[in-house]
Design a protein around this motif. Structure first.
Motif, PDB file in Angstrom:
ATOM      1  N   VAL A  44       0.842  -1.195   0.000  1.00 18.63           N
ATOM      2  CA  VAL A  44       0.000   0.000   0.000  1.00 18.63           C
ATOM      3  C   VAL A  44       0.877   1.245   0.000  1.00 18.63           C
ATOM      4  CG1 VAL A  44      -1.843  -1.192   1.222  1.00 18.63           C
ATOM      5  CG2 VAL A  44      -0.183   0.115   2.512  1.00 18.63           C
ATOM      6  N   ASP A  45       0.305   2.341  -0.490  1.00 13.86           N
ATOM      7  CA  ASP A  45       1.007   3.615  -0.547  1.00 13.86           C
ATOM      8  C   ASP A  45       0.846   4.353   0.784  1.00 13.86           C
ATOM      9  OD1 ASP A  45       2.335   5.852  -1.456  1.00 13.86           O
ATOM     10  OD2 ASP A  45       0.597   6.674  -2.522  1.00 13.86           O
ATOM     11  N   VAL A  46       1.819   5.169   1.117  1.00  6.32           N
ATOM     12  CA  VAL A  46       1.708   6.000   2.320  1.00  6.32           C
ATOM     13  C   VAL A  46       0.439   6.842   2.246  1.00  6.32           C
ATOM     14  CG1 VAL A  46       2.740   7.922   3.588  1.00  6.32           C
ATOM     15  CG2 VAL A  46       4.204   6.102   2.699  1.00  6.32           C
ATOM     16  N   GLY A  47      -0.398   6.771   3.278  1.00  7.47           N
ATOM     17  CA  GLY A  47      -1.629   7.551   3.338  1.00  7.47           C
ATOM     18  C   GLY A  47      -2.801   6.962   2.587  1.00  7.47           C
ATOM     19  N   GLN A  48      -2.625   5.818   1.926  1.00  8.37           N
ATOM     20  CA  GLN A  48      -3.704   5.219   1.135  1.00  8.37           C
ATOM     21  C   GLN A  48      -4.843   4.738   2.031  1.00  8.37           C
ATOM     22  OE1 GLN A  48      -2.382   2.042  -1.445  1.00  8.37           O
ATOM     23  NE2 GLN A  48      -4.448   1.228  -1.733  1.00  8.37           N
ATOM     24  N   GLU A  49      -6.076   4.935   1.581  1.00  4.39           N
ATOM     25  CA  GLU A  49      -7.240   4.419   2.308  1.00  4.39           C
ATOM     26  C   GLU A  49      -7.312   2.902   2.115  1.00  4.39           C
ATOM     27  OE1 GLU A  49      -9.466   5.980   4.213  1.00  4.39           O
ATOM     28  OE2 GLU A  49      -8.529   7.952   3.958  1.00  4.39           O
ATOM     29  N   ILE A  50      -7.323   2.158   3.199  1.00  5.84           N
ATOM     30  CA  ILE A  50      -7.349   0.693   3.111  1.00  5.84           C
ATOM     31  C   ILE A  50      -8.396   0.116   4.055  1.00  5.84           C
ATOM     32  CG2 ILE A  50      -4.957   0.423   2.349  1.00  5.84           C
ATOM     33  CD1 ILE A  50      -4.165  -0.146   5.208  1.00  5.84           C
ATOM     34  N   ILE A  51      -8.714  -1.147   3.821  1.00  6.18           N
ATOM     35  CA  ILE A  51      -9.686  -1.874   4.635  1.00  6.18           C
ATOM     36  C   ILE A  51      -9.015  -3.135   5.168  1.00  6.18           C
ATOM     37  CG2 ILE A  51     -11.928  -3.029   4.689  1.00  6.18           C
ATOM     38  CD1 ILE A  51     -12.644  -1.400   2.167  1.00  6.18           C
ATOM     39  N   LEU A  52      -9.004  -3.294   6.491  1.00  5.88           N
ATOM     40  CA  LEU A  52      -8.559  -4.536   7.117  1.00  5.88           C
ATOM     41  C   LEU A  52      -9.798  -5.385   7.364  1.00  5.88           C
ATOM     42  CD1 LEU A  52      -6.473  -6.357   8.565  1.00  5.88           C
ATOM     43  CD2 LEU A  52      -6.895  -5.003  10.643  1.00  5.88           C
ATOM     44  N   ARG A  53      -9.866  -6.541   6.708  1.00  6.74           N
ATOM     45  CA  ARG A  53     -11.040  -7.410   6.821  1.00  6.74           C
ATOM     46  C   ARG A  53     -10.686  -8.625   7.677  1.00  6.74           C
ATOM     47  NH1 ARG A  53     -13.613  -8.763   1.268  1.00  6.74           N
ATOM     48  NH2 ARG A  53     -14.278  -6.593   1.506  1.00  6.74           N
ATOM     49  N   ILE A  54     -11.445  -8.830   8.748  1.00  7.62           N
ATOM     50  CA  ILE A  54     -11.206  -9.944   9.679  1.00  7.62           C
ATOM     51  C   ILE A  54     -12.475 -10.783   9.744  1.00  7.62           C
ATOM     52  CG2 ILE A  54     -10.636 -10.591  12.052  1.00  7.62           C
ATOM     53  CD1 ILE A  54      -9.213  -7.864  12.293  1.00  7.62           C
ATOM     54  N   PRO A  97      -6.708   5.253   7.017  1.00  7.05           N
ATOM     55  CA  PRO A  97      -5.631   5.634   6.100  1.00  7.05           C
ATOM     56  C   PRO A  97      -4.305   5.048   6.580  1.00  7.05           C
ATOM     57  CG  PRO A  97      -6.136   7.458   7.556  1.00  7.05           C
ATOM     58  CD  PRO A  97      -7.128   6.367   7.880  1.00  7.05           C
ATOM     59  N   ALA A  98      -3.525   4.529   5.666  1.00  8.84           N
ATOM     60  CA  ALA A  98      -2.233   3.930   6.020  1.00  8.84           C
ATOM     61  C   ALA A  98      -1.201   5.034   6.210  1.00  8.84           C
ATOM     62  CB  ALA A  98      -1.789   2.953   4.933  1.00  8.84           C
ATOM     63  N   ASN A  99      -1.367   5.796   7.286  1.00  6.08           N
ATOM     64  CA  ASN A  99      -0.444   6.901   7.577  1.00  6.08           C
ATOM     65  C   ASN A  99       0.809   6.354   8.262  1.00  6.08           C
ATOM     66  OD1 ASN A  99      -2.178   8.774   6.486  1.00  6.08           O
ATOM     67  ND2 ASN A  99      -3.159   9.250   8.433  1.00  6.08           N
ATOM     68  N   LEU A 100       1.513   5.508   7.536  1.00 11.54           N
ATOM     69  CA  LEU A 100       2.683   4.810   8.053  1.00 11.54           C
ATOM     70  C   LEU A 100       3.893   5.128   7.184  1.00 11.54           C
ATOM     71  CD1 LEU A 100       0.948   1.344   8.514  1.00 11.54           C
ATOM     72  CD2 LEU A 100       1.529   2.927  10.356  1.00 11.54           C
ATOM     73  N   GLY A 101       5.066   5.020   7.779  1.00  6.13           N
ATOM     74  CA  GLY A 101       6.285   5.193   7.019  1.00  6.13           C
ATOM     75  C   GLY A 101       6.581   3.974   6.174  1.00  6.13           C
ATOM     76  N   ALA A 109       5.481   7.128  11.041  1.00  9.62           N
ATOM     77  CA  ALA A 109       4.153   7.737  10.882  1.00  9.62           C
ATOM     78  C   ALA A 109       4.197   8.860   9.854  1.00  9.62           C
ATOM     79  CB  ALA A 109       3.651   8.275  12.219  1.00  9.62           C
ATOM     80  N   TRP A 110       3.138   8.933   9.018  1.00 11.46           N
ATOM     81  CA  TRP A 110       2.971  10.018   8.054  1.00 11.46           C
ATOM     82  C   TRP A 110       2.105  11.081   8.714  1.00 11.46           C
ATOM     83  CZ3 TRP A 110       4.285  12.807   4.122  1.00 11.46           C
ATOM     84  CH2 TRP A 110       3.351  13.533   3.379  1.00 11.46           C
ATOM     85  N   ILE A 111       2.751  12.131   9.223  1.00 13.41           N
ATOM     86  CA  ILE A 111       2.043  13.230   9.882  1.00 13.41           C
ATOM     87  C   ILE A 111       2.462  14.492   9.140  1.00 13.41           C
ATOM     88  CG2 ILE A 111       1.526  14.337  12.097  1.00 13.41           C
ATOM     89  CD1 ILE A 111       2.754  11.904  13.482  1.00 13.41           C
TER      90      ILE A 111
END
Length: 407
Positions: free
Chosen positions: A285-295, A348-352, A396-398
């Motif tokens: 996934v891209d930094v900041g991309q909207e994603i869905i974790l499905r469990i 959002p995948a606000n991760l490095g 973190a992407w801040i």
């Protein structure tokens, strides 16, 4: 370079039914023994190689401090042996060896001599010890007026005044203030980079996972697990809830990592997957991309209350973020056996950039220590890449807005 080799190490204490039995055994040596042995540690084997950092973990009473005392020679083993090479510095019980009526400076000289320094060497190192300890004029006050944190500051400063070949640290650092603990771990990391062999006991999961190459788990006086810090800490976390008739299993994944799955099995995850905002499966996934974790999950028995939790961990196993449906006010009640569930967590995948993993939990509250139906580490592994964002550092992407004004 320092090495530590522990071979078949064991420690037992004699237990007598009465104090008269102890006296009788001493006075009549040729009679049958009147004591039984209480084993605190038994059959411990491991090697710490030069420049390696090894963490020792376990619940209170597992034998961690006894092990370190035998390694440093303050307690003699009942069986086995310890072989070490190089100069050793050790911090065991807080203030061990300090005389309460002597000043901090006098105790520093005595402790330094116990570490093998000459009086001249300690005098030369003393300005650095004072500067690192930062206890000011208290250095010339009796140790009996010191707080526990001040004793730890002085003890650590003396033990690390000169880089040792082997540094052994018990849980003494846990009593320090946040500033000095951070400062101490910075020095430990510096020693590691310079080649010091490290053996550390700590309940601080972050410290073990960030500093150590390997971890050892003690349980009931025996070596229960040895391996990468993340895998050992995951197993230890599962053991903490081991009073619920649960099973604890480890599985070797295709990527070589060890996955720990624990719980009673009354509820289980059946699939964990990651999707983009349109529902398409993704692994990168891209930094900041909207994603869905499905469990996806199911129940195998009636459950009065069901909580789902998840955590995102970095490559070292540190939890970057975690939450659960109890904290979000979405607890399910009176869930019947055979119920199938799907949780969709959007964020959002606000991760490095880097590799991350998902851990999942199915419990009855906000902790797995009460009813651990299932706890699964490494349930999913995914990667984050930076496609179109400005370069940045960290996990973190801040993204900030910066205003500059000339004054």
């Amino acid at each position: 370079m320092g090495t530590i080799t522990v071979s078949n190490l064991g420690k037992a204490y004699k237990q007598y039914p009465t104090r008269w039995a102890r006296l009788a055994e001493w006075l009549i040596p040729f009679q049958p023994q009147r004591h039984t042995l209480k084993w605190v540690l038994q059959g411990i084997n491991f090697t710490v190689n030069p420049g390696e950092a090894v963490g020792i973990i376990g619940i209170n009473g597992a034998g961690k401090s006894t092990l370190l005392k035998m390694i440093t020679g303050t307690t003699q083993p009942t069986t086995g042996s310890v072989r070490m090479t190089g100069r050793v510095a050790a911090m065991l019980e807080l203030g061990m060896g300090f005389h309460p009526d002597f000043t901090g400076r006098q105790n520093a000289f005595m402790a330094g001599q116990l570490l093998g320094y000459s009086v001249e060497e300690i005098a030369r190192l003393m300005p650095g010890i004072e500067a690192f300890a930062e206890i000011g004029d208290y250095i010339d006050q009796p140790v009996r007026v010191y707080s526990s944190g001040m004793q730890m500051r002085l003890a650590f400063s003396v033990a690390t005044a000169h880089r040792p070949d082997i540094l052994i640290v018990d849980e003494a650092l846990s009593v320090g203030d946040a500033y000095f603990v951070h400062k101490s771990f910075a020095r430990i990391k510096q020693f590691r980079e310079e080649g010091t062999t490290l053996l550390i006991v700590s309940h601080d999961k972050g410290a073990i996972q960030s500093i150590c190459d390997r971890a050892i788990l003690l349980n009931a006086g025996r070596l229960a697990m040895e391996g990468e810090p993340e895998a050992v800490m995951d197993y230890y976390n599962a053991m903490l809830a081991d009073n619920q008739n649960q099973s604890v299993q480890t599985v070797l994944r295709d990527d070589g990592k060890i996955q720990t799955v624990s719980g009673t099995g009354q509820a289980k995850t059946t699939q964990v997957s990651l999707h983009d905002r349109n529902g398409n499966p993704v692994e990168v996934v891209d930094v900041g991309q909207e994603i869905i974790l499905r469990i996806d999950a199911c129940t195998t028995s009636d459950i009065e209350q069901l909580v789902m939790g998840y955590g995102i961990k970095d490559r070292l196993g540190h939890v970057v973020y975690g939450t659960n449906t109890h904290l979000k006010g979405q607890v399910l009640t009176k869930v019947r056996s055979g119920t199938k569930l799907r949780y969709e967590v959007r964020f959002p995948a606000n991760l490095g950039p880097g590799t991350y993993s998902i851990q999942t939990a199915l419990t009855s509250s906000d902790t797995h220590l009460i009813n651990n139906y299932e706890w699964k580490d490494l349930a999913l592994v995914f990667s984050v890449v930076n496609i179109n964002k400005p370069h940045f550092a960290g996990l973190a992407w801040i993204d900030p807005t910066i205003e500059v004004e000339l004054l």
